[in-house]
Enzyme design. Structure first.
Site, PDB file in Angstrom:
ATOM      1  N   GLN A  44      68.780  -9.525  -1.009  1.00  0.00           N
ATOM      2  CA  GLN A  44      69.976  -9.967  -0.281  1.00  0.00           C
ATOM      3  C   GLN A  44      70.459 -11.336  -0.758  1.00  0.00           C
ATOM      4  O   GLN A  44      69.729 -12.075  -1.412  1.00  0.00           O
ATOM      5  CB  GLN A  44      69.662 -10.052   1.211  1.00  0.00           C
ATOM      6  CG  GLN A  44      68.478 -10.959   1.540  1.00  0.00           C
ATOM      7  CD  GLN A  44      67.775 -10.582   2.827  1.00  0.00           C
ATOM      8  OE1 GLN A  44      68.366  -9.960   3.693  1.00  0.00           O
ATOM      9  NE2 GLN A  44      66.517 -10.967   2.974  1.00  0.00           N
ATOM     10  N   HIS A  75      63.671 -16.977  19.447  1.00  0.00           N
ATOM     11  CA  HIS A  75      62.239 -16.908  19.144  1.00  0.00           C
ATOM     12  C   HIS A  75      61.374 -16.975  20.405  1.00  0.00           C
ATOM     13  O   HIS A  75      60.352 -16.295  20.496  1.00  0.00           O
ATOM     14  CB  HIS A  75      61.858 -17.998  18.130  1.00  0.00           C
ATOM     15  CG  HIS A  75      62.484 -17.761  16.787  1.00  0.00           C
ATOM     16  ND1 HIS A  75      63.254 -18.700  16.133  1.00  0.00           N
ATOM     17  CD2 HIS A  75      62.481 -16.665  16.002  1.00  0.00           C
ATOM     18  CE1 HIS A  75      63.682 -18.190  14.994  1.00  0.00           C
ATOM     19  NE2 HIS A  75      63.228 -16.961  14.880  1.00  0.00           N
ATOM     20  N   ASP A  99      61.554 -16.541   8.594  1.00  0.00           N
ATOM     21  CA  ASP A  99      61.839 -17.959   8.854  1.00  0.00           C
ATOM     22  C   ASP A  99      60.671 -18.642   9.563  1.00  0.00           C
ATOM     23  O   ASP A  99      60.590 -19.868   9.602  1.00  0.00           O
ATOM     24  CB  ASP A  99      63.130 -18.118   9.667  1.00  0.00           C
ATOM     25  CG  ASP A  99      63.138 -17.246  10.907  1.00  0.00           C
ATOM     26  OD1 ASP A  99      62.306 -17.483  11.791  1.00  0.00           O
ATOM     27  OD2 ASP A  99      63.967 -16.325  10.990  1.00  0.00           O
ATOM     28  N   GLU A 119      56.694  -9.680   5.708  1.00  0.00           N
ATOM     29  CA  GLU A 119      58.091  -9.988   5.349  1.00  0.00           C
ATOM     30  C   GLU A 119      58.361  -9.435   3.950  1.00  0.00           C
ATOM     31  O   GLU A 119      57.572  -9.649   3.031  1.00  0.00           O
ATOM     32  CB  GLU A 119      58.289 -11.515   5.395  1.00  0.00           C
ATOM     33  CG  GLU A 119      59.507 -12.049   4.697  1.00  0.00           C
ATOM     34  CD  GLU A 119      60.825 -11.588   5.313  1.00  0.00           C
ATOM     35  OE1 GLU A 119      61.041 -11.802   6.512  1.00  0.00           O
ATOM     36  OE2 GLU A 119      61.642 -11.008   4.558  1.00  0.00           O
ATOM     37  N   ASP A 150      57.005  -4.435   2.074  1.00  0.00           N
ATOM     38  CA  ASP A 150      57.896  -3.610   2.890  1.00  0.00           C
ATOM     39  C   ASP A 150      57.100  -3.158   4.125  1.00  0.00           C
ATOM     40  O   ASP A 150      56.028  -2.558   3.992  1.00  0.00           O
ATOM     41  CB  ASP A 150      58.318  -2.415   2.019  1.00  0.00           C
ATOM     42  CG  ASP A 150      59.240  -1.474   2.742  1.00  0.00           C
ATOM     43  OD1 ASP A 150      59.021  -1.221   3.941  1.00  0.00           O
ATOM     44  OD2 ASP A 150      60.172  -0.985   2.097  1.00  0.00           O
ATOM     45  N   ASP A 168      60.962  -8.724  14.250  1.00  0.00           N
ATOM     46  CA  ASP A 168      61.914  -9.831  14.144  1.00  0.00           C
ATOM     47  C   ASP A 168      62.794  -9.552  12.933  1.00  0.00           C
ATOM     48  O   ASP A 168      62.731 -10.239  11.916  1.00  0.00           O
ATOM     49  CB  ASP A 168      61.114 -11.138  13.976  1.00  0.00           C
ATOM     50  CG  ASP A 168      62.014 -12.338  13.879  1.00  0.00           C
ATOM     51  OD1 ASP A 168      63.236 -12.197  14.062  1.00  0.00           O
ATOM     52  OD2 ASP A 168      61.486 -13.430  13.594  1.00  0.00           O
ATOM     53  N   PRO A 175      67.853  -3.769   3.762  1.00  0.00           N
ATOM     54  CA  PRO A 175      66.403  -3.580   3.858  1.00  0.00           C
ATOM     55  C   PRO A 175      65.890  -3.334   5.281  1.00  0.00           C
ATOM     56  O   PRO A 175      64.830  -2.741   5.463  1.00  0.00           O
ATOM     57  CB  PRO A 175      65.821  -4.894   3.290  1.00  0.00           C
ATOM     58  CG  PRO A 175      66.929  -5.870   3.259  1.00  0.00           C
ATOM     59  CD  PRO A 175      68.205  -5.090   3.211  1.00  0.00           C
TER      60      PRO A 175
HETATM   61  N1  SPD Z   1      73.129 -10.660  13.676  1.00  0.00           N
HETATM   62  C1  SPD Z   1      71.955 -11.459  13.734  1.00  0.00           C
HETATM   63  C2  SPD Z   1      70.730 -10.715  14.050  1.00  0.00           C
HETATM   64  C3  SPD Z   1      69.551 -11.513  13.685  1.00  0.00           C
HETATM   65  C4  SPD Z   1      68.313 -11.097  14.333  1.00  0.00           C
HETATM   66  N2  SPD Z   1      67.149 -11.633  13.695  1.00  0.00           N
HETATM   67  C5  SPD Z   1      67.130 -12.992  13.403  1.00  0.00           C
HETATM   68  C6  SPD Z   1      65.834 -13.421  12.809  1.00  0.00           C
HETATM   69  C7  SPD Z   1      65.425 -14.761  13.273  1.00  0.00           C
HETATM   70  N3  SPD Z   1      64.038 -14.967  13.130  1.00  0.00           N
END
Ligand code: SPD
Length: 291
Positions: A44, A75, A99, A119, A150, A168, A175
């Site tokens: 991405q 979070h 993140d 991740e 994956d 999350d 993906p």
């Molecule tokens: N459109 C935004 C959706 C984002 C959801 N996940 C965000 C990840 C932050 N850790």
């Protein structure tokens, strides 16, 4: 989702603006001071913007993932809601979460022995360590671990059982699309302990009603207890954001652990025991999406 950056002249002044288009007819526009990073990973486009109102902003494929100003809401709500329902969450799996914000919150619970982040995109973790050290600090904690893989492939081969699995993810495009499918939820269920809890971010009831209807129908086929809860996240489409609480045993309201909440005394900024209960109270139009 699409993101555009445009310049606008006001006399001698030039202003830079970022717009996230939610549908082609509506979006969110934020004034930016500059672009700190732009890159393309194997998966991405990744941008980090510096903004006046929200501090640094992480944008993936044109969609805002976190801002320094309001990331705590997402979070805290993704993590603490299930962590104050499960009586002994020792092993936690975080899917996505590059993140590090969810990992940071999960590790505030001392009974969590290990939290594994799976991740797909290494560049997201590297960029967040560089630009968002306050969010990604969980990666330095010895109880945290990250695996670049994956998540669907990881689960196919997984033999461990997790007390809590948190999805999350980004939005159901590219993906992350697979993470919203029934096959994936079935694999999650197999990787959960008999009293395990699964929580996933589940988009905006205002803009993503059709997705929500499909996803919750699938989740109900897989888990005996499925409840939606909401949080207000200003920089996500519409500001009203949903989470799916899925469980094999515990109900998020009747099994809320008030004693654990009182003794841990976590200094959270959004989550508290009243918000926990209130977040499961749904407006009628939202309730009808998940019935
Ligand atoms: N459109 C935004 C959706 C984002 C959801 N996940 C965000 C990840 C932050 N850790």
């Amino acid at each position: 989702m699409a993101g555009i950056i445009r310049e606008e002249s006001m006399g001698d002044l030039w202003n830079l603006w970022f717009s996230e288009l939610h549908k082609g007819t509506v979006g969110l526009t934020i004034k930016i001071k500059g672009v700190l990073f732009s890159g393309k990973s194997d998966f991405q486009r990744i941008d980090v913007l510096d903004t006046e109102e929200f501090g640094k902003v992480l944008v993936l494929y044109g969609s805002i993932m976190i801002t320094e100003r309001d990331e705590f809401i997402y979070h805290e709500m993704l993590s603490h809601v299930p962590l104050f329902v499960h009586p002994d969450p020792k092993e936690v799996l975080i899917i996505g979460g590059g993140d590090g914000g969810t990992l940071r919150e999960v590790l505030r619970h001392p009974e969590v022995k290990k939290a594994l982040v799976v991740e797909i995109d290494r560049m997201v973790v590297d960029v967040c360590k560089r630009f968002f050290p306050e969010v990604s600090r969980g990666f330095d904690n010895p109880r945290g671990e990250v695996l670049f893989e994956d998540a669907a492939k990881f689960l196919v081969n997984n033999k461990n059982k997790y007390d809590l699995i948190l999805c999350d993810s980004s939005d159901p495009v590219g993906p992350a699309e697979v993470l919203f499918q029934k096959d994936f939820h079935e694999m999650i269920s197999k990787s959960l302990s008999p009293d395990g809890i699964f929580v996933a971010q589940s988009e905006s009831p205002i803009f993503h009603g059709e997705t929500i209807e499909k996803v919750y129908k699938n989740l109900k086929d897989v888990f005996p207890i499925v409840k939606m809860y909401l949080a207000h996240i200003p920089t996500y489409p519409s500001g009203t954001w949903s989470f799916a609480f899925c469980s094999k045993k515990y109900d998020p309201m009747t099994n809320f652990l008030q004693g654990k909440y009182d003794s841990l005394k976590l200094p959270t900024r959004y989550y508290n025991n009243k918000v926990h209960a209130a977040s499961f109270m749904l407006p009628n139009f939202v309730q009808s999406l998940v019935e």
